[in-house]
Design an enzyme around this catalytic site. Structure first.
Site, PDB file in Angstrom:
ATOM      1  N   ASP A 191      27.525  -5.224 -31.167  1.00 42.78           N
ATOM      2  CA  ASP A 191      27.182  -3.931 -31.161  1.00 42.78           C
ATOM      3  C   ASP A 191      26.803  -3.439 -29.614  1.00 42.78           C
ATOM      4  O   ASP A 191      26.267  -3.875 -28.715  1.00 42.78           O
ATOM      5  CB  ASP A 191      26.595  -3.503 -32.006  1.00 42.78           C
ATOM      6  CG  ASP A 191      26.490  -2.077 -32.390  1.00 42.78           C
ATOM      7  OD1 ASP A 191      27.540  -1.065 -32.181  1.00 42.78           O
ATOM      8  OD2 ASP A 191      25.657  -1.628 -32.693  1.00 42.78           O
ATOM      9  N   HIS A 192      27.505  -2.265 -29.155  1.00 40.49           N
ATOM     10  CA  HIS A 192      27.147  -1.461 -27.734  1.00 40.49           C
ATOM     11  C   HIS A 192      25.884  -0.306 -28.400  1.00 40.49           C
ATOM     12  O   HIS A 192      26.205  -0.283 -29.339  1.00 40.49           O
ATOM     13  CB  HIS A 192      27.986  -0.708 -27.869  1.00 40.49           C
ATOM     14  CG  HIS A 192      29.495  -1.153 -27.406  1.00 40.49           C
ATOM     15  ND1 HIS A 192      30.603  -0.522 -27.296  1.00 40.49           N
ATOM     16  CD2 HIS A 192      29.634  -2.477 -26.908  1.00 40.49           C
ATOM     17  CE1 HIS A 192      31.887  -1.226 -27.285  1.00 40.49           C
ATOM     18  NE2 HIS A 192      31.456  -2.353 -26.795  1.00 40.49           N
ATOM     19  N   TYR A 223      26.803   2.731 -32.502  1.00 37.89           N
ATOM     20  CA  TYR A 223      28.005   3.126 -34.028  1.00 37.89           C
ATOM     21  C   TYR A 223      29.938   2.328 -33.310  1.00 37.89           C
ATOM     22  O   TYR A 223      30.279   2.465 -34.074  1.00 37.89           O
ATOM     23  CB  TYR A 223      28.188   4.631 -34.405  1.00 37.89           C
ATOM     24  CG  TYR A 223      27.052   5.096 -33.919  1.00 37.89           C
ATOM     25  CD1 TYR A 223      26.034   5.045 -34.193  1.00 37.89           C
ATOM     26  CD2 TYR A 223      26.968   6.378 -32.783  1.00 37.89           C
ATOM     27  CE1 TYR A 223      24.726   6.297 -34.609  1.00 37.89           C
ATOM     28  CE2 TYR A 223      26.106   7.008 -32.435  1.00 37.89           C
ATOM     29  CZ  TYR A 223      24.981   6.835 -32.947  1.00 37.89           C
ATOM     30  OH  TYR A 223      23.162   7.781 -32.787  1.00 37.89           O
ATOM     31  N   HIS A 224      29.304   0.853 -33.224  1.00 35.36           N
ATOM     32  CA  HIS A 224      30.648   0.678 -32.736  1.00 35.36           C
ATOM     33  C   HIS A 224      30.508  -1.266 -33.076  1.00 35.36           C
ATOM     34  O   HIS A 224      30.722  -2.013 -32.455  1.00 35.36           O
ATOM     35  CB  HIS A 224      30.577  -0.111 -31.592  1.00 35.36           C
ATOM     36  CG  HIS A 224      31.266   1.390 -31.051  1.00 35.36           C
ATOM     37  ND1 HIS A 224      31.192   1.699 -28.741  1.00 35.36           N
ATOM     38  CD2 HIS A 224      31.309   2.806 -31.412  1.00 35.36           C
ATOM     39  CE1 HIS A 224      31.419   3.112 -29.056  1.00 35.36           C
ATOM     40  NE2 HIS A 224      31.726   3.650 -30.372  1.00 35.36           N
ATOM     41  N   PRO A 225      30.130  -1.467 -34.333  1.00 34.04           N
ATOM     42  CA  PRO A 225      29.376  -2.986 -34.741  1.00 34.04           C
ATOM     43  C   PRO A 225      30.913  -3.562 -34.920  1.00 34.04           C
ATOM     44  O   PRO A 225      31.964  -2.915 -35.667  1.00 34.04           O
ATOM     45  CB  PRO A 225      28.887  -2.912 -36.364  1.00 34.04           C
ATOM     46  CG  PRO A 225      29.234  -1.857 -36.678  1.00 34.04           C
ATOM     47  CD  PRO A 225      29.280  -0.500 -35.577  1.00 34.04           C
TER      48      PRO A 225
END
Length: 538
Positions: A293-294, A473-475
């Site tokens: 994730d980011h 919010y980039h999993p």
């Protein structure tokens, strides 16, 4: 038991695309199961309305991670869309594809068909880009991509100038020849409304007789006959149903729910499943693991002149921008909070950018209960420069807690758990201050509010970003793709290793994360995945 050719679990960024493409010819019957409800809500369709959906249980799963040591023990809030369109219906709409080397890296990991040259035609076919067609962009696709250059707040231009003074080149298109530099983000909107995957793909598909969409339908189990997936069990309004897939079951439930449903169905780490009383259908140790994730943080400043704070906060300003939006579908409410941004390298020796920038011409450090205060910003002239890492080396996992499909899984991101991630974040926050110190912004700034001028040492900066950082919010990668079933969950055709009639088509299959926002790559994955399904169906 009713039978469909294809059952798709999840009407999110990828699932909507898969449904549209598989149903287009009329040859196949398609059932889409969505745990959430309709996307026809005002604050879903209004672009800046996502502040209202950030915690709304009517449209949001509202996941919460385990306390994370890398984030000073904080339990992070993970919003995920629970409605038609999935997270494309509640996201910030920034349209980024990722770096060419991201996809070439996927290919080099043993995934033929996923290089940049392989996925570029899909990206172009998806887009209707307002900036026009060229060798990188398309103009006839279902997703309208807006050029916001003429609509951004004037302070955004100051930020761009300051970043140029700090050494970044101007970049007019982060999805073009090069990703590095600073500029204005393209966003997925059309005529002042959000262009979600539901609007672009699923709504047209729902007009076809061979498509059935069931909302408020929670998939609870994949049905198997031996090692072949044959259908889905789901709950809807207190009743349990079973449906059969004549050809394939396709999981497009996202990086949290796809591994969750696999584990609930007996596909995953065998020891963990047995400990919960779940019969193992297929032992696959990587289901739910390899989570990437980011992680991001904002630096917030007080300005000398009015920002969007002074327009969005007072009642008369709300009325003004509200009328502007309702009557003309324009103004601040038709935009993303992230107007400008960019990509940079924390070390010139790196071959490509490893950090992403975000610029917001307003600030929201004063909290409000139950919502993200985008529509009620701070009372003073504020703005923020944010950043997130592009290629973190930290890895986490998502594991079910019990056999109850209604219980949220255990999410452990392990953010900032490697020395490399901490070192590059430290270098990155220092670069944010370099941008703020350039003349174009310095003359506008009264003071740095958060973290504040007293935070200067490396130790203090690290402590600050551990306490204040969180997901952007980039999993991805919890059902990652690869040729070796000992290291991956799905093969390069997105079929689950060791099983038949079952694919995963969503961001969970990414072998590694991409540089940038993940919605456009998720939609591309849906496009490519559907293409593979159709090829295999003859």
């Amino acid at each position: 038991m009713q039978t469909y050719d294809f059952i798709i679990v999840g009407a999110g960024s990828a699932g909507c695309v898969v449904a549209e493409r598989l149903s287009r010819s009329g040859r196949f019957s398609v059932l889409v199961l969505e745990a959430g409800g309709t996307d026809r809500r005002f604050f879903v369709q209004m672009p800046l309305g996502y502040g209202k959906t950030f915690y709304d249980p009517a449209v949001n799963w509202n996941y919460r991670t385990e306390p994370d040591p890398g984030l000073a023990g904080n339990a992070d809030h993970w919003p995920r869309g629970k409605l038609l369109g999935g997270s494309s219906s509640i996201n910030a709409m920034v349209w980024i594809r990722g770096h060419r080397a991201d996809y070439d890296g996927w290919r080099d990991l043993g995934n033929p068909g996923w290089s940049y040259d392989d996925v570029l035609p899909a990206f172009k076919a998806i887009e209707d880009n307002e900036a026009g067609a060229n060798q990188w962009r398309g103009t006839s696709g279902p997703v309208h991509v807006s050029d916001c250059t003429s609509a951004v707040h004037p302070l955004t231009k100051r930020y761009i100038h300051a970043a140029e003074q700090a050494g970044l080149p101007f970049n007019s298109d982060f999805n073009g020849a090069s990703q590095e530099g600073v500029g204005i983000y393209q966003i997925s909107t059309r005529d002042g409304r959000r262009m979600s995957a539901a609007r672009a793909f699923l709504r047209p598909a729902m007009k076809r007789a061979n498509v059935r969409v069931e909302t408020n339908a929670l998939a609870t189990k994949i049905l198997f006959e031996g090692r072949r997936a044959t259908g889905i069990e789901y709950e809807q309004r207190g009743r349990t149903f079973r449906v059969k897939a004549g050809r394939e079951v396709i999981l497009s439930a996202g990086s949290i729910n796809s591994p969750q449903l696999l584990q609930l169905s007996g596909v995953g780490p065998a020891e963990h499943l047995r400990s919960l009383g779940i019969e193992v259908v297929h032992a696959s140790e990587n289901v739910g693991r390899n989570l990437e994730d980011h992680v991001g943080i904002n630096y917030t400043f007080k300005g000398r002149e009015a920002t969007l704070n002074q327009l969005l906060r007072p009642w008369w300003g709300k009325m003004l921008v509200g009328m502007q939006y309702v009557l003309m579908r324009s103004g601040p409410l038709s935009m993303s909070m992230n107007a400008g941004g960019g990509f940079f390298r924390t070390d010139p020796a790196l071959p490509r950018p490893n950090m992403q920038l975000y610029f917001q011409a307003f600030s929201t450090i004063i909290p409000r209960t139950g919502e993200r205060p985008i529509l009620t910003p701070d009372p003073w002239p504020g703005f923020s420069i944010g950043l997130s890492n592009c290629r973190p080396s930290s890895r986490g996992e998502i594991m079910i807690r019990s056999s109850d499909p209604r219980q949220h899984p255990r999410i452990m991101p392990n953010a900032l758990s490697t020395e490399a991630d901490v070192a590059e974040m430290l270098a990155a926050v220092k670069f944010v201050r370099r941008i703020a110190a350039r003349p174009a912004l310095k003359e506008f700034i009264v003071e740095e509010i958060v973290p504040g001028p007293s935070v200067t040492s490396d130790e203090a900066l690290i402590d600050d970003f551990r306490r204040r950082s969180g997901t952007v919010y980039h999993p991805v990668a919890t059902c990652r793709m690869g040729p070796d079933q000992q290291k991956a969950v799905v093969d390069p055709r997105l079929k689950v290793h060791g099983l038949e009639g079952l694919r995963v088509i969503d961001a969970s299959i990414f072998p590694t994360n991409i540089a940038g926002n993940t919605n456009a790559p998720s939609i591309m994955t849906g496009w490519k995945g559907a293409e593979m399904v159709l090829e295999d169906a003859g």
